[in-house]
Design a protein around this motif. Structure first.
Motif, PDB file in Angstrom:
ATOM      1  N   PRO A 167      82.319  47.051  33.361  1.00 18.12           N
ATOM      2  CA  PRO A 167      83.491  46.698  34.181  1.00 18.12           C
ATOM      3  C   PRO A 167      83.450  47.284  35.579  1.00 18.12           C
ATOM      4  O   PRO A 167      84.285  46.930  36.414  1.00 18.12           O
ATOM      5  N   GLY A 168      82.484  48.179  35.847  1.00 21.43           N
ATOM      6  CA  GLY A 168      82.335  48.698  37.205  1.00 21.43           C
ATOM      7  C   GLY A 168      81.866  47.642  38.193  1.00 21.43           C
ATOM      8  O   GLY A 168      82.002  47.818  39.400  1.00 21.43           O
ATOM      9  N   VAL A 169      81.311  46.549  37.672  1.00 23.00           N
ATOM     10  CA  VAL A 169      80.924  45.420  38.522  1.00 23.00           C
ATOM     11  C   VAL A 169      82.116  44.479  38.626  1.00 23.00           C
ATOM     12  O   VAL A 169      82.630  44.000  37.615  1.00 23.00           O
ATOM     13  N   THR A 170      82.564  44.243  39.842  1.00 20.24           N
ATOM     14  CA  THR A 170      83.759  43.427  40.064  1.00 20.24           C
ATOM     15  C   THR A 170      83.497  42.365  41.134  1.00 20.24           C
ATOM     16  O   THR A 170      82.563  42.486  41.932  1.00 20.24           O
ATOM     17  N   TRP A 171      84.336  41.342  41.133  1.00 17.69           N
ATOM     18  CA  TRP A 171      84.296  40.290  42.146  1.00 17.69           C
ATOM     19  C   TRP A 171      85.692  40.233  42.773  1.00 17.69           C
ATOM     20  O   TRP A 171      86.645  39.790  42.143  1.00 17.69           O
ATOM     21  N   SER A 172      85.795  40.736  44.017  1.00 21.82           N
ATOM     22  CA  SER A 172      87.142  40.814  44.591  1.00 21.82           C
ATOM     23  C   SER A 172      87.121  40.661  46.130  1.00 21.82           C
ATOM     24  O   SER A 172      87.484  41.609  46.824  1.00 21.82           O
ATOM     25  N   PRO A 173      86.787  39.525  46.690  1.00 23.42           N
ATOM     26  CA  PRO A 173      86.247  38.334  46.013  1.00 23.42           C
ATOM     27  C   PRO A 173      84.724  38.400  45.862  1.00 23.42           C
ATOM     28  O   PRO A 173      84.152  37.674  45.067  1.00 23.42           O
ATOM     29  N   THR A 174      84.047  39.255  46.649  1.00 25.06           N
ATOM     30  CA  THR A 174      82.598  39.345  46.544  1.00 25.06           C
ATOM     31  C   THR A 174      82.219  40.438  45.558  1.00 25.06           C
ATOM     32  O   THR A 174      83.017  41.331  45.246  1.00 25.06           O
ATOM     33  N   ILE A 175      81.009  40.385  45.083  1.00 25.67           N
ATOM     34  CA  ILE A 175      80.560  41.317  44.060  1.00 25.67           C
ATOM     35  C   ILE A 175      80.480  42.744  44.613  1.00 25.67           C
ATOM     36  O   ILE A 175      80.112  42.964  45.773  1.00 25.67           O
TER      37      ILE A 175
END
Length: 591
Positions: free
Chosen positions: A483-491
């Motif tokens: 979950p440390g990898v997020t898209w908000s909006p980019t990765i």
């Protein structure tokens, strides 16, 4: 063959410690008039912060740890949300599977000092050896094979290792290796590692530190397989470093440590080719087996944890830290301040006032980080492979993996999830910048679902290369990406790790600074293991504790800091190389 005094010398080992990573030793008697405060503020509850807290609380200091997110840092595991059913535990997710090679000393020793309810400690009850490995290849023509990691592993897993399919795969892969990588190139590669083994410390730092590993092994002009597998994939599989940019000294030295521990000839390493221990893992999710008991032990000893709070600024006055402002706006004051936060979060805190007090801290901005993140596939079928790590050599995203049910000795369906999951394939993704085989995009350009599909495609091609479908898509029940990898909006990745690029040693901080009450821990600090790992972070936490003991004039004994150990039979050759280096001559084997 070594006998008598020679064997004793080999077993004793030769300590190899890097310069400029001295361990300040505590004074036996406090100096009159010196500051002897006992209040320590540790910012960061990862490996280095927890290690520093343990060493200090056990020596009579008062310690408060401030952590904005999760204790355990990159070593933590987590529950996959919404997956627990019928009284079972949630499916076990993690940042990446844990790997404890035989050359690790600090982490196992820390585990040994963490008591568990009912008796015993974390090391004895939860750190186990896996005595086999699966080697797979991301290129057609190579077949995956199971190999023992020790003599005891060969005995334990003899039926699986001697199946007709495994023997056939071993012969197929071996023959193709001989064809693709000429014996002269294999010998040359071994020669390059021998150069590291017989190089003096001065040459390692003065010459090999300034070269990349790819330059050092001289891959240019060699076969494509030499560059792909020996120079590149092997480095990625063992230490998650890019051979084109990683320091030759760092890669060569850690490779030497892994090989040395595997010989069983160094008594300080709890490993060997006969009795095993070269490759160890935890027998349960990391938090359950290690992090939670560790935090509970520290709480009982008196460590105070403040969660949801991180440091926003260090205030400097008259060359000292006068206070630390938290993200909430509250100010913390203490006698000693420890930055145990990741490098990417430390860089914005390097204010002009902080750098003016210690100009060397500015060099931290030049350090680079990279991504290494895990994904777990939860399977409806239990793996029949021997327990051990999977090295998927040459896969574009540098994949390594581990089936967890068998080494954990757990009935997954009865313990985790909703009863449908019988195994977990945990995979680390070490290369996020190379195009994949399914979408032609690198991982940073993919969506979460595309990453899951791409990783499975790459691992399946490697594992199913021998004709048998070891991985089947229909067996996937669900999957979980860190979950440390997020898209908000980019990765984005909340947990990058420092990489030891060529000539970066000079830019890395020591645990002590020129600011008398400010100390730095983390996997970016100079250590003997000299690699961004749990072991390096733990060692840095011990160095922080020792520096505070010294600054506080504490009579307490210092925390143990272990050097790397190398075979003493190389010492005469190192001395010859030292004389040659000082005379401006190349290493005698550097041809």
């Amino acid at each position: 063959m070594l006998t008598g005094a020679a064997a004793a010398a080999v077993l004793a080992g030769t300590a190899v410690a890097l310069p400029n990573v001295r361990v300040p030793s505590a004074n036996a008697v406090p100096r009159p008039g010196a500051a002897r405060g006992r209040e320590v503020a540790v910012f960061g509850g990862g490996m280095s912060g927890l290690a520093a807290a343990q060493e200090l609380i056990e020596r009579g200091f008062r310690v408060t740890v401030y952590e904005p997110t999760y204790l355990g840092g990159k070593a933590r595991s987590h529950d996959v949300p919404g997956t627990a059913r019928g009284g079972r535990k949630a499916l076990p997710g993690e940042h990446g599977f844990r790997f404890f090679p035989g050359c690790y000393q600090h982490v196992p020793e820390t585990m040994e000092r963490i008591p568990l309810p009912g008796g015993g400690n974390v090391k004895d009850r939860h750190l186990i050896s896996v005595e086999s490995a699966i080697v797979a290849f991301g290129q057609s023509g190579y077949a995956p094979l199971a190999a023992p990691a020790s003599v005891i592993g060969a005995v334990q897993h003899l039926p699986a290792l001697t199946t007709l399919d495994n023997v056939r795969n071993a012969l197929t892969t071996g023959l193709k290796f001989v064809i693709d990588i000429p014996p002269t190139e294999l010998a040359y590669f071994v020669n390059r590692e021998l150069i590291i083994a017989t190089s003096c410390t001065e040459r390692r730092l003065g010459q090999w530190e300034k070269q990349s590993w790819m330059e050092f092994v001289k891959a240019k002009g060699k076969s494509a397989a030499y560059e792909r597998y020996l120079a590149g994939a092997l480095t990625r599989a063992l230490v998650a470093a890019k051979s084109h940019t990683a320091s030759a000294r760092t890669i060569g030295q850690i490779g030497l440590a892994l090989a040395t521990s595997a010989t069983g000839l160094i008594g300080q390493y709890d490993a060997g080719l006969v009795l095993g221990g070269i490759d160890k893992i935890l027998n349960a999710p990391t938090n359950h087996a290690w992090i939670d008991p560790w935090v509970a032990y520290l709480r009982r000893r008196g460590v105070r944890f403040v969660l949801g709070e991180g440091v926003a600024e260090f205030s400097v006055a008259q060359g000292r830290i006068a206070g630390a402002r938290l993200m909430s706006g509250r100010t913390v004051t203490a006698d000693w301040y420890v930055s145990a936060i990741p490098m990417d979060r430390l860089k914005p805190l390097l204010t002009p006032a902080l750098v003016h007090a210690d100009p060397s801290l500015a060099r931290i901005r030049r350090l680079q980080d990279d991504w290494m993140v895990g994904i777990q596939y939860f399977m409806s079928r239990r793996s029949t492979l021997p327990p051990g790590h999977i090295a998927a050599m040459g896969t574009p995203w540098a994949l390594t993996g581990l089936f967890q049910a068998q080494p954990w000795n757990v009935d997954f369906a009865a313990t985790y999830g909703d009863g449908r999951v019988h195994d977990c394939l945990s995979i680390d993704i070490s290369d996020w910048d190379t195009p994949g085989i399914l979408y032609g995009k690198n991982a940073k350009q993919c969506t979460r679902r595309e990453i899951a599909r791409e990783v499975w495609a790459q691992m399946s091609r490697a594992m199913n290369g021998g004709g048998e479908r070891l991985l089947r898509s229909e067996d996937i029940v669900t999957w979980s990406l860190d979950p440390g990898v997020t898209w908000s909006p980019t990765i984005a990745n909340a947990t990058p790790l420092m990489v030891n690029t060529a000539n970066s040693y000079a830019d890395r901080p020591t645990a002590y600074t020129k600011i008398p009450n400010f100390f730095v821990g983390g996997d970016h600090v100079r250590t003997n293991i000299d690699l961004a790992t749990m072991e390096g972070a733990n060692e840095s936490g011990r160095r922080v504790a020792n520096a505070i003991l010294d600054a506080a004039d504490s009579p307490a004994p210092p925390a143990v800091v272990h050097p790397l150990w190398e075979l003493p039979l190389f010492d005469p050759l190192k001395q010859i190389d030292r004389d040659r280096y000082r005379a401006g001559l190349p290493h005698i084997l550097d041809v």
